[in-house]
Design a protein around this motif. Structure first.
Motif, short mmCIF file in Angstrom:
data_model
loop_
_atom_site.label_atom_id
_atom_site.label_comp_id
_atom_site.label_asym_id
_atom_site.label_seq_id
_atom_site.Cartn_x
_atom_site.Cartn_y
_atom_site.Cartn_z
N ASN A 60 -2.24 68.94 47.53
CA ASN A 60 -1.26 69.88 46.98
C ASN A 60 -1.89 70.88 46.01
OD1 ASN A 60 -1.57 68.43 44.66
ND2 ASN A 60 0.63 68.23 44.25
N ALA A 95 2.00 78.33 44.95
CA ALA A 95 3.20 77.63 44.47
C ALA A 95 4.18 77.40 45.62
CB ALA A 95 3.86 78.42 43.35
N ARG A 98 3.03 74.59 47.81
CA ARG A 98 3.22 73.27 47.19
C ARG A 98 4.61 72.71 47.43
NH1 ARG A 98 0.54 75.14 42.34
NH2 ARG A 98 -1.60 74.37 42.37
N LEU A 99 5.56 73.58 47.82
CA LEU A 99 6.92 73.10 48.04
C LEU A 99 6.98 72.08 49.17
CD1 LEU A 99 8.93 76.42 47.64
CD2 LEU A 99 8.68 74.55 46.01
N PHE A 105 2.92 61.01 39.86
CA PHE A 105 1.69 60.82 39.12
C PHE A 105 1.59 59.42 38.54
CE2 PHE A 105 2.79 65.26 39.03
CZ PHE A 105 1.59 65.91 39.23
N ASN A 109 4.55 61.80 34.00
CA ASN A 109 4.64 63.22 33.67
C ASN A 109 6.06 63.77 33.78
OD1 ASN A 109 1.93 63.05 33.32
ND2 ASN A 109 1.37 64.21 35.13
N PHE A 111 9.33 65.57 32.25
CA PHE A 111 9.44 66.59 31.20
C PHE A 111 10.20 65.97 30.03
CE2 PHE A 111 9.67 69.17 35.26
CZ PHE A 111 8.31 69.35 35.32
N VAL A 127 13.29 76.81 40.73
CA VAL A 127 12.33 77.26 41.74
C VAL A 127 13.06 77.67 43.00
CG1 VAL A 127 10.31 76.62 43.10
CG2 VAL A 127 10.56 75.73 40.77
N ARG A 171 12.67 63.23 41.16
CA ARG A 171 12.36 64.63 40.88
C ARG A 171 11.58 65.26 42.04
NH1 ARG A 171 8.53 65.99 35.82
NH2 ARG A 171 7.04 64.85 37.11
N MET A 175 13.07 68.27 45.82
CA MET A 175 12.56 69.50 46.42
C MET A 175 12.50 69.40 47.94
SD MET A 175 12.15 71.32 43.78
CE MET A 175 11.21 72.74 44.33
N ALA B 192 2.70 68.53 36.59
CA ALA B 192 4.02 68.15 37.08
C ALA B 192 4.83 69.40 37.42
CB ALA B 192 4.74 67.30 36.05
N LYS B 194 3.63 72.32 38.29
CA LYS B 194 3.07 72.87 39.53
C LYS B 194 3.57 72.07 40.73
CE LYS B 194 -1.46 74.62 38.04
NZ LYS B 194 -2.89 74.27 38.11
N SER B 195 3.63 70.74 40.56
CA SER B 195 3.94 69.89 41.71
C SER B 195 5.35 70.10 42.22
CB SER B 195 3.73 68.42 41.36
OG SER B 195 4.83 67.91 40.64
N ILE B 196 6.26 70.65 41.38
CA ILE B 196 7.57 70.99 41.92
C ILE B 196 7.64 72.48 42.25
CG2 ILE B 196 8.86 69.06 40.91
CD1 ILE B 196 9.84 71.00 38.74
N GLY B 197 6.48 73.08 42.46
CA GLY B 197 6.43 74.45 42.99
C GLY B 197 6.61 75.55 41.98
#
Lengths: 263, 296
Positions: A60, A95, A98-99, A105, A109, A111, A127, A171, A175, B192, B194-197
């Protein structure tokens, strides 16, 4: 870059051809070639420093590949091809690529300034810019699915490690990724919390999600994965169905590793 | 202060021997802080002596009371506060933009940010104020030739020169504070996001900056307090802030100390109010950090 592309009969979700990654003079990946097809659950095992996580992070684009070619869901990762030229993608295009992948992780990580629900809703809202009502209700459903519907309004600091990791899985799922990547998802957990996370991952695997799991949980690999790959020193030493690889490994290094891990 | 009957019992056979000793007649005596008491007394005495000195000195206190609410002083106070807020807002905006540029992978952005910080931190702010105010000597006219032009002396009022001088200078300092804040956020948070775009700017705005605020607010509050007082420098370019107006009054009536005390009182009031606002803001951004201050 690419040294030859196999025919694409069934399009794999991930196709890696001779992936190499160098950090300065250290070669973390020394030619990884691998296909992962839709619905497959691939467990990657191996000693620490063997390049497992690096390979995952290349998929990714948290790391950029030094050499080799990588496709995710049919798209060349990091480049746009025009004739025989490969143009490096811009930050926004990366970006967007990556979707297709969700990532979980080792250290969760989450938020910390957002509640569990807001953590799950952040990506779809900001996003994907989907309507709020729809996103919130879906985020609640996802939290229910990982068994944390009652913790929607908790901040990460108020959750146990296992709960945080389950929120992190929700999380990533929010997506709607084509592929889920797990980077040692249970390594930072207290032993009694490992089971709840593995259970969520198992149900996800059963639902048909394509998954690549870097893990030290051999029992999980045996029970859940459709294929296990053993990595050492930046290479895939061998791979196969878990019953074969874990019970009758062909390579000496695999045997040594399994003997050490299983005790 | 163990009384003999409280000596720890010998190892009890049944383990419940401790419960047999009656300690209900013992009293807790709060600790006496003799050092604190005597220091507090000393400080109070010193303050009293100081107050007596000021009371007996050549100070006409009724002038202080009179000028405390004088129109010119209050206008000056308003100008001071307005300028502090505007210059700080400009400084924070420039500081955030510069910090983000500085941490960018793009060398043009990064080096531009370095150059800006270098230039404006490297020169005295009073020099910058004078330069902005005298900009007409370099650029006699401003605007787009043929579309709109104006004489610089008309545009560059004391207000604008002060705002630009203080705000741009502040931006250079605030950028370093913001940069420290951005660097304080765990690298895993960037990954993190970045990983959700999330593209970089969205990740900064939604994920990184809110967490960096916890680190950024205390020093920025500090600089805000500094800014309130720094506005007094603008009197050199005729901006009608509070000290400037106070000076104008004592040039006329020679009540120097009285007017300085008046200005001092108002500066203290302004800074006190700011500090209270800062505590509120810190509590808001401590959410989820697990600090005690997170719970209000």
């Amino acid at each position: 870059m690419a040294r030859g592309v196999a025919s694409v009969a069934v399009q794999p979700i991930v196709r890696a051809i001779d992936i190499r990654k160098r950090f300065g003079s250290f070669e973390a990946l020394r030619g990884i070639t691998l296909d992962v097809i839709s619905g497959e659950v691939l467990c990657v095992i191996g000693p620490s420093g063997s390049g497992k996580s690096t390979f995952l992070r290349c998929i990714n684009q948290l790391e950029t590949v030094t050499d080799g070619a990588l496709w995710v869901d049919g798209e060349l990762v990091g480049y746009r091809r025009a004739g025989n030229k490969l143009h490096a993608l811009s930050e926004n295009e990366i970006a967007r690529q990556r979707l297709k992948t969700g990532m979980v992780f080792q250290r969760f990580n989450l938020f910390p300034h957002l509640t569990a629900l807001a953590n799950v809703a952040e990506g779809p809202l900001r996003v994907l810019r989907r309507p709020r009502a729809e996103v919130i209700s879906e985020a609640r459903t996802l939290l229910e699915r990982v068994g944390l519907g009652h913790k929607a309004d908790a901040f990460p600091v108020e959750l146990s490690g296992g709960q945080q990791q389950r929120v992190a899985i929700a999380r990533a799922l929010a997506m709607h990724p084509r592929l889920m990547l797990f980077d040692e998802p249970t390594s930072a957990l207290d032993p009694e919390l490992v089971g709840e996370v593995l259970a969520v991952m198992k149900s996800l695997a059963t639902s048909g999600m394509t998954m690549i799991v870097v893990t030290h949980e051999i029992a999980f690999a045996r029970e859940v994965s459709s294929r296990v790959a053993f990595m050492d020193q930046g290479q895939i030493i061998e791979s196969g169905v878990p019953q074969e690889l874990l019970s009758r490994p062909q390579q000496a290094r695999t045997r040594e590793f399994l003997a050490a891990v299983l005790g | 202060m163990l009384t003999p009957d409280l000596a720890p019992p010998a190892a009890a056979a049944d383990g419940g021997a401790g419960a047999l000793i009656d300690i209900s007649h013992l009293q807790h005596v709060p600790r006496r802080y003799w050092g604190r008491y005597s220091c507090a007394v000393l400080i109070l005495v010193a303050l009293a002596l100081l107050m007596i000195a000021f009371a007996r000195g050549q100070i006409e206190w009724r002038y202080v009371g009179h000028f405390l609410t004088a129109r010119s002083i209050l206008e000056g106070l308003l100008n001071t506060i307005m300028m502090s807020v505007l210059a700080m807002a400009l400084g924070i905006a420039l500081g955030v933009i510069t910090a983000v540029m500085r941490l960018s992978a793009n060398p043009v952005l990064s080096w531009s940010a370095r150059g800006y910080t270098w230039l404006f931190r490297g020169t005295p702010v009073i020099l910058q104020l004078l330069l902005w105010f005298n900009l007409a000597l370099v650029f006699p006219t401003l605007g787009i030739p043929g579309v709109y032009t104006a004489r610089t002396v008309d545009v560059m009022t004391p207000f604008l020169a002060t705002l630009l001088g203080l705000g741009i200078n502040q931006g250079a300092y605030t950028s370093e504070v913001v940069r420290a804040g951005l660097l304080s956020v765990d690298i895993g948070q960037y990954e993190a996001a970045k990983s959700i775009g999330m593209p970089r700017l969205l990740a900064l705005r939604r994920i990184i900056l809110p967490q960096a605020m916890r680190v950024i607010i205390p020093p920025v509050g500090n600089e805000f307090v500094g800014m309130v007082k720094l506005t007094s420098l603008a009197s050199v370019i005729q901006y009608a802030e509070m000290l400037h107006n106070a000076e104008n009054i004592y040039y006329a009536n020679s009540r120097v100390i009285e007017l300085l005390i008046v200005a001092g009182i108002w500066y203290l009031v302004a800074v006190t109010v700011l500090s209270l606002l800062q505590s509120r803001l810190e509590a808001v951004f401590a959410r989820g950090s697990g600090r005690v201050t997170a719970r209000q």
